[in-house]
Design a protein around this motif. Structure first.
Motif, PDB file in Angstrom:
ATOM      1  N   ASN A 289       0.826  -1.215   0.000  1.00  0.00           N
ATOM      2  CA  ASN A 289       0.000   0.000   0.000  1.00  0.00           C
ATOM      3  C   ASN A 289       0.864   1.270   0.000  1.00  0.00           C
ATOM      4  O   ASN A 289       0.596   2.221   0.736  1.00  0.00           O
ATOM      5  CB  ASN A 289      -0.944   0.011   1.205  1.00  0.00           C
ATOM      6  CG  ASN A 289      -2.297   0.614   0.852  1.00  0.00           C
ATOM      7  OD1 ASN A 289      -2.942   0.179  -0.095  1.00  0.00           O
ATOM      8  ND2 ASN A 289      -2.733   1.617   1.607  1.00  0.00           N
ATOM      9  N   ARG A 290       1.877   1.283  -0.840  1.00  0.00           N
ATOM     10  CA  ARG A 290       2.771   2.433  -0.938  1.00  0.00           C
ATOM     11  C   ARG A 290       2.122   3.540  -1.774  1.00  0.00           C
ATOM     12  O   ARG A 290       1.471   3.251  -2.784  1.00  0.00           O
ATOM     13  CB  ARG A 290       4.087   2.039  -1.601  1.00  0.00           C
ATOM     14  CG  ARG A 290       4.855   0.931  -0.900  1.00  0.00           C
ATOM     15  CD  ARG A 290       6.164   0.693  -1.625  1.00  0.00           C
ATOM     16  NE  ARG A 290       6.856  -0.490  -1.141  1.00  0.00           N
ATOM     17  CZ  ARG A 290       8.024  -0.909  -1.635  1.00  0.00           C
ATOM     18  NH1 ARG A 290       8.596  -0.225  -2.624  1.00  0.00           N
ATOM     19  NH2 ARG A 290       8.603  -1.991  -1.142  1.00  0.00           N
ATOM     20  N   PRO A 291       2.327   4.793  -1.395  1.00  0.00           N
ATOM     21  CA  PRO A 291       1.756   5.911  -2.177  1.00  0.00           C
ATOM     22  C   PRO A 291       2.131   5.865  -3.654  1.00  0.00           C
ATOM     23  O   PRO A 291       1.314   6.196  -4.515  1.00  0.00           O
ATOM     24  CB  PRO A 291       2.342   7.147  -1.481  1.00  0.00           C
ATOM     25  CG  PRO A 291       2.549   6.704  -0.065  1.00  0.00           C
ATOM     26  CD  PRO A 291       2.998   5.271  -0.168  1.00  0.00           C
ATOM     27  N   SER A 292       3.363   5.456  -3.966  1.00  0.00           N
ATOM     28  CA  SER A 292       3.804   5.427  -5.361  1.00  0.00           C
ATOM     29  C   SER A 292       3.140   4.322  -6.167  1.00  0.00           C
ATOM     30  O   SER A 292       3.225   4.312  -7.400  1.00  0.00           O
ATOM     31  CB  SER A 292       5.328   5.265  -5.443  1.00  0.00           C
ATOM     32  OG  SER A 292       5.741   4.065  -4.809  1.00  0.00           O
ATOM     33  N   TRP A 293       2.484   3.379  -5.495  1.00  0.00           N
ATOM     34  CA  TRP A 293       1.791   2.293  -6.182  1.00  0.00           C
ATOM     35  C   TRP A 293       0.274   2.499  -6.186  1.00  0.00           C
ATOM     36  O   TRP A 293      -0.472   1.635  -6.646  1.00  0.00           O
ATOM     37  CB  TRP A 293       2.123   0.949  -5.537  1.00  0.00           C
ATOM     38  CG  TRP A 293       3.573   0.575  -5.665  1.00  0.00           C
ATOM     39  CD1 TRP A 293       4.518   1.200  -6.427  1.00  0.00           C
ATOM     40  CD2 TRP A 293       4.249  -0.505  -5.013  1.00  0.00           C
ATOM     41  NE1 TRP A 293       5.736   0.584  -6.292  1.00  0.00           N
ATOM     42  CE2 TRP A 293       5.607  -0.470  -5.432  1.00  0.00           C
ATOM     43  CE3 TRP A 293       3.842  -1.494  -4.111  1.00  0.00           C
ATOM     44  CZ2 TRP A 293       6.556  -1.386  -4.984  1.00  0.00           C
ATOM     45  CZ3 TRP A 293       4.796  -2.412  -3.663  1.00  0.00           C
ATOM     46  CH2 TRP A 293       6.130  -2.362  -4.097  1.00  0.00           C
TER      47      TRP A 293
ATOM     48  N   SER B 160      -2.655   0.678 -11.577  1.00  0.00           N
ATOM     49  CA  SER B 160      -2.980  -0.388 -12.526  1.00  0.00           C
ATOM     50  C   SER B 160      -2.207  -1.676 -12.226  1.00  0.00           C
ATOM     51  O   SER B 160      -2.770  -2.774 -12.306  1.00  0.00           O
ATOM     52  CB  SER B 160      -2.707   0.079 -13.962  1.00  0.00           C
ATOM     53  OG  SER B 160      -1.374   0.540 -14.103  1.00  0.00           O
ATOM     54  N   GLU B 161      -0.941  -1.574 -11.855  1.00  0.00           N
ATOM     55  CA  GLU B 161      -0.141  -2.763 -11.590  1.00  0.00           C
ATOM     56  C   GLU B 161      -0.671  -3.515 -10.365  1.00  0.00           C
ATOM     57  O   GLU B 161      -0.819  -4.743 -10.383  1.00  0.00           O
ATOM     58  CB  GLU B 161       1.331  -2.375 -11.366  1.00  0.00           C
ATOM     59  CG  GLU B 161       1.984  -1.659 -12.534  1.00  0.00           C
ATOM     60  CD  GLU B 161       1.697  -0.159 -12.555  1.00  0.00           C
ATOM     61  OE1 GLU B 161       2.030   0.487 -13.562  1.00  0.00           O
ATOM     62  OE2 GLU B 161       1.121   0.359 -11.565  1.00  0.00           O
ATOM     63  N   LEU B 162      -0.940  -2.768  -9.315  1.00  0.00           N
ATOM     64  CA  LEU B 162      -1.447  -3.361  -8.081  1.00  0.00           C
ATOM     65  C   LEU B 162      -2.846  -3.947  -8.294  1.00  0.00           C
ATOM     66  O   LEU B 162      -3.177  -5.011  -7.763  1.00  0.00           O
ATOM     67  CB  LEU B 162      -1.477  -2.291  -6.988  1.00  0.00           C
ATOM     68  CG  LEU B 162      -1.532  -2.720  -5.526  1.00  0.00           C
ATOM     69  CD1 LEU B 162      -0.447  -3.734  -5.198  1.00  0.00           C
ATOM     70  CD2 LEU B 162      -1.415  -1.501  -4.617  1.00  0.00           C
ATOM     71  N   THR B 163      -3.660  -3.264  -9.086  1.00  0.00           N
ATOM     72  CA  THR B 163      -5.009  -3.755  -9.373  1.00  0.00           C
ATOM     73  C   THR B 163      -4.960  -5.108 -10.085  1.00  0.00           C
ATOM     74  O   THR B 163      -5.708  -6.033  -9.742  1.00  0.00           O
ATOM     75  CB  THR B 163      -5.785  -2.738 -10.237  1.00  0.00           C
ATOM     76  OG1 THR B 163      -5.874  -1.492  -9.547  1.00  0.00           O
ATOM     77  CG2 THR B 163      -7.186  -3.242 -10.542  1.00  0.00           C
TER      78      THR B 163
END
Length: 282
Positions: free
Chosen positions: A142-146, A163-166
């Protein structure tokens, strides 16, 4: 009671004037100096009149005239609600996918990933579903950059997975995205938005089988750059897995009948159908 109702109504007007269509019981008591019992009684009357709504105990939404007594979409108040609860979060899965080009309409089921077990709730058509992720993994991902910021109607930006995390979350929580074909369609519609390097970096926090399944899907739908970024995970795999995770022992009784994909170390046990529209339901 009339005086207390007048005081509370003035407080609501002041909140709206500041573009804050929400408040907590604690904030109201500190601002108004009312007794807790008096506030609860007055707020309860306004809830019955459809001037207030309370999606969670101690947290209130102010329903504007233009709302016509209906609670606005959860995007507009999920951030202040989570701050009230005191818990970090991210809008995820189907809730996030719609902000990455998968659909032009927000799903009625709003999925929020959190590091604590929370009870789901429904309010005026807003179906909020909390997806639990173990705190160690949640804190790593849950990093801000992600993440990305999504603006609500009241200007309160909510946090949603990038989008990557999703993509990775949708594969990991497959049963929460209405099936494998839905998952494949999501990979097709938003896979090109994923940055290959960032995707590979975030993937180190997920199970190898999750990453391989995503790699296969990205390959299948033609997002070659994104798929290639995940190939090294398949090379490190110690065992072969089913493409579609088994839901019972019956799914694994005839593995020899499945097509082997040596590149992704997967047994292809599902024929993907990309002709079906995205289903935004659980």
């Amino acid at each position: 009671m009339i005086g207390e109702m007048t005081v509370l109504n003035q407080y609501l007007d002041d909140r709206l004037a500041q573009s804050h269509a929400f408040f907590s019981k604690k904030e109201a008591l500190e601002a108004l100096g009312m007794k807790s019992s008096a506030f609860v009684a007055a707020a309860g009357r306004l809830v019955k009149k459809r001037q207030l709504a309370s999606p969670r105990r101690g947290f209130y939404l102010i329903l504007r005239p233009e709302d016509r007594g209906q609670v606005p979409h959860v995007l507009n108040w999920i951030d202040p609600l989570m701050k009230h609860i005191g818990l970090d979060y991210r809008i995820g899965l189907l809730g996030a996918a719609c902000y990455h080009g998968v659909s032009h309409q927000a799903p009625m089921i709003f999925q929020v990933i959190v590091p604590e077990q929370l009870r789901d709730f429904d309010i005026d058509g807003n179906q909020v579903r909390f997806i639990y992720q173990a705190p160690p993994m949640f804190n790593k991902t849950n990093r801000p950059s992600w993440l990305m910021q999504v603006e609500g109607r009241w200007g309160a930006a909510a946090k949603a997975s990038g989008s990557e995390l999703t993509l990775l979350d949708c594969v990991r929580y497959l049963r929460k995205v209405a099936g494998f074909d839905n998952l494949a369609q999501i990979a097709q519609d938003m896979g090109m938005r994923a940055d290959p390097k960032k995707l590979a970096m975030i993937a180190t926090n997920y199970e190898n089988s999750t990453v391989r399944r995503l790699g296969y899907l990205l390959d299948f739908v033609g997002h070659v750059r994104q798929a290639k970024a995940l190939e090294s995970f398949a090379q490190k795999a110690k065992s072969t897995k089913l493409l579609k995770p088994p839901v019972s022992w019956f799914d694994e009784i005839h593995p020899q009948s499945y097509k082997q994909d040596s590149k992704w170390r997967l047994m292809v046990n599902h024929d993907i159908d990309l002709d079906c529209p995205i289903i935004f339901e659980e």
